[in-house]
Design an enzyme around this catalytic site. Structure first.
Site, PDB file in Angstrom:
ATOM      1  N   HIS A 274     111.427  46.179  49.509  1.00  0.00           N
ATOM      2  CA  HIS A 274     111.831  47.575  49.710  1.00  0.00           C
ATOM      3  C   HIS A 274     111.862  48.319  48.386  1.00  0.00           C
ATOM      4  CE1 HIS A 274     113.563  51.001  51.667  1.00  0.00           C
ATOM      5  NE2 HIS A 274     114.689  50.937  50.975  1.00  0.00           N
ATOM      6  N   ASP A 291     117.427  56.282  48.600  1.00  0.00           N
ATOM      7  CA  ASP A 291     116.902  55.195  49.413  1.00  0.00           C
ATOM      8  C   ASP A 291     116.397  55.777  50.727  1.00  0.00           C
ATOM      9  OD1 ASP A 291     116.453  52.943  50.992  1.00  0.00           O
ATOM     10  OD2 ASP A 291     118.133  51.840  50.146  1.00  0.00           O
ATOM     11  N   CYS A 342     108.062  52.911  52.539  1.00  0.00           N
ATOM     12  CA  CYS A 342     109.149  53.076  51.562  1.00  0.00           C
ATOM     13  C   CYS A 342     108.609  53.408  50.169  1.00  0.00           C
ATOM     14  CB  CYS A 342     110.027  51.837  51.510  1.00  0.00           C
ATOM     15  SG  CYS A 342     109.151  50.323  51.032  1.00  0.00           S
TER      16      CYS A 342
END
Length: 383
Positions: A274, A291, A342
């Site tokens: 991630h 995030d 991501c």
């Protein structure tokens, strides 16, 4: 005609009453008292007498007594009514519209004791009442109010214009995002497709930036294919942090400046599978964490605090106290809706944040951003 159940319908009969001492005067002589009005109470005024404009008084009296007498004709009954009303009589006089000069009739009520005198006074000619002075005064007063209202309206309009100017000045300038979403031309689309899906060696260098000694091979470009993950070449020690392995990335020869001279430093953070973004705000002495999954990690800010302190000491020979710095929460950022974008979200966080723009993009823009990133790398520039 409806019959009235009243004692006045029965003929009056006299009845002998016992005599007391007050009835005798002199030697055993007496005379009867003359019966007064109380002996014959007056009948109540029928409702139709007040409501009907053509009330038949004669018919009413004939109904009460059978046949009216010529010397009476209901006069006694009428007087009884008048006597009752005269005890609390109000005479209403009205001025015609011509007398008043405007508006409905003016009614004046006054209390009188003698009804005959009141009737004479009401019938007597009255001097005409001139209302012009009052009318002119009221008109001038109304005009003064109109003038004042006009002044107030002008002041309100002026204040509203000033308020609109203040609001406009307080609003941030309208963001021009057209450049960030410029569609690729047909030629650029073809070039991107050849770079991502064309044949050739995976080690072939397709982009080179000699001042920073950065090479981008075909294999690395393939990380920007749809649904692909971005790769990670960050050097890390066994304990997850090793400054010696990354300090060569930020030399003055490579960057042309030192990090202590920057207002913001953008640090891509890779957590096994991630990507996130950390921002070191040198001017405000804060750490920010973005995030695309909406998570928060304070451990990242502690690692960055160690990094920037060692970086400044190594490159600029200065010491900074990061213990007084604090974390700043970044709200309202776009979030990913799949399991592979991501890295692209992290890159666009940097793109928009570095330009001082709001995060005005979403998951729907990710396919376009992947192609745009390929074009930027091929030209070794960031639009």
């Amino acid at each position: 005609m409806t019959a009235l159940a009243s004692p006045f319908l029965l003929p009056h009969r006299r009845r002998k009453r016992p005599l007391d001492d007050s009835h005798f005067h002199g030697p055993q002589r007496h005379r009867r008292r003359r019966l007064g009005p109380a002996a014959f109470p007056c009948p109540p005024i029928p409702p139709e007498a007040a409501s009907s404009p053509a009330f038949d008084m004669g018919g009413f009296v004939s109904f009460l007594r059978g046949k009216p007498r010529h010397d009476d004709a209901g006069l006694g009954v009428y007087r009884g009514w008048v006597d009752v009303r005269s005890r609390d009589l109000s005479v209403a006089t009205a001025m015609d519209d011509d007398d008043a000069g405007f508006g409905p009739r003016l009614v004046v009520r006054r209390r009188v004791g003698d009804p005959r005198k009141a009737a004479l006074e009401a019938a007597a000619p009255r001097p005409r009442v001139k209302m012009e002075p009052y009318y002119k005064g009221a008109l001038e007063k109304a005009r003064s109010y109109d003038k004042r209202l006009g002044e107030l309206a002008s002041q309100v309009n002026l204040q509203e214009e000033k308020l609109a100017e203040l609001r406009k000045a307080a609003e941030p300038p309208k963001e021009d995002l057209s450049e960030l979403f410029t569609p690729l031309t047909a030629e650029e689309e073809n070039e991107v497709h050849k770079c991502l899906f064309g044949r050739g060696s995976s080690t072939e260098i397709l982009a080179l930036h000699e001042p920073s000694n950065i090479e981008v091979s075909r294999e690395k470009f393939r990380c920007l294919r749809p649904t692909a993950w971005l790769n990670d070449e960050l050097a890390c020690g066994k304990n997850g942090y090793d400054y010696k392995s990354v300090k060569r990335w930020t030399t003055r020869r490579r960057l042309g400046y030192e990090l202590i001279e920057c207002d913001k430093i953008f640090v891509p953070v890779h957590k096994d599978v991630h990507w996130c973004l950390a921002v070191i705000n040198m001017k405000e002495r804060t750490f920010q964490y973005l995030d695309s999954l909406g998570c928060v990690d304070h451990h990242v800010s502690r690692v960055l605090a160690r990094y920037i302190a060692e970086e400044v000491k190594d490159k600029s020979n200065k010491e900074i106290d990061t213990s007084i710095w604090h974390d700043e929460l970044v709200d309202d950022i776009p979030l990913q809706q799949n399991g592979w974008d991501c890295g692209m979200f992290m890159l666009k966080y940097i793109d928009f944040h570095s330009r001082g723009l709001s995060m005005s993009f979403s998951q729907e823009n990710m396919e376009y951003f992947r192609k745009r990133t390929v074009m930027e790398i091929l030209r070794l520039r960031a639009d």
